[in-house]
Design an enzyme around this catalytic site. Sequence first.
Site, PDB file in Angstrom:
ATOM      1  CE1 TYR A 167      60.201 -80.064 -37.204  1.00 48.82           C
ATOM      2  CE2 TYR A 167      59.379 -78.367 -38.422  1.00 48.82           C
ATOM      3  CZ  TYR A 167      59.861 -78.760 -37.246  1.00 48.82           C
ATOM      4  OH  TYR A 167      59.689 -78.038 -36.065  1.00 48.82           O
ATOM      5  CE  LYS A 171      57.565 -79.769 -34.923  1.00 48.77           C
ATOM      6  NZ  LYS A 171      57.542 -79.800 -33.410  1.00 48.77           N
TER       7      LYS A 171
END
Length: 314
Positions: A167, A171
């Site tokens: 993740y 980002k």
Amino acid sequence: MWPTKKWDPRGQFCYVTGGSSGLGLAVAKALTNMGAHVTIVARNEERLTKALAELEELRQNPNQVICSYSYSLTDADSSNAALEVASKDHGGKYPDAVFMCAGAATPGFFVEEDANSMRKGMDNSYWVQAYTALAYTKAIVRDRTSGKLVFISSLLGYMSMLGYSTYSPGKYALRGLAETLRSELILYDCTVHIMFPGNIDTPGYAEENRTKPKVALEVDSSDKPTAPDVLATQLIHGVQRGDFHISPDILSNIFRSSTIGATPHHNVLLDGLYAVVGWIGLPLWRQGVDSKVLKHRNEHDEYLAAKGFFKTVL
């Protein structure tokens, strides 16, 4: 740094991805309440139907165009098709502002990931916004119109920790993309903004916690989730102020100022103060996080052994 005319969403065509729930729905509701024309895009048709009904209740005038469309935004062609269909409701005009709130996290240990889960992680954290940004940029440049791109990164786009290997990289990548586009899209009168929120009190966050490793839950426990409507208001206000990096709380401002590089400042003096706090406090914070992780070492070994992860010694 310099006074500019405040952006007013009233009468503007705003396109919100991930608009069926969570932060995306909160942003769509806030924009609708401000008199904007709002189109929401997401995959789940049932949630889209419910979300559209909520937006209709906030309608400020009968002329507002409020629409929803079901598309998967982790695919480039589908992302482009969604934007094209939405523009037809406005006579072929592309959005005045695009809020990219779609995304998802599936925390886990890196040693348990595989090629498919790593690709899926990038799809759900990076490509789900990057494809929309690409389609929108090409469209407004062809039409010679101005625009706004609003990305949603995460506090994990400033730093990271155990459990977020699928993740956090996406980002961070969004920050890199936004930094590039902030410079490049000056050529086309398109402003770029990116928000770095912490935990958000959404169904997605609850789902995320179902797979989050125990040690990650413990480390993450100090970051209490924020209501999506609160963050939606902060996001829109940041766009109205013309902020590039939108940091909704003290912690994210400390990380922003401590990793600012060539990113434009909000306020040089205040950012300097945040940076000093970060210079002193963040190393201590990191030591605390590492200490919590190490306390779980034996437990983690037992967990992997129970899954048959280690080689058998004959």
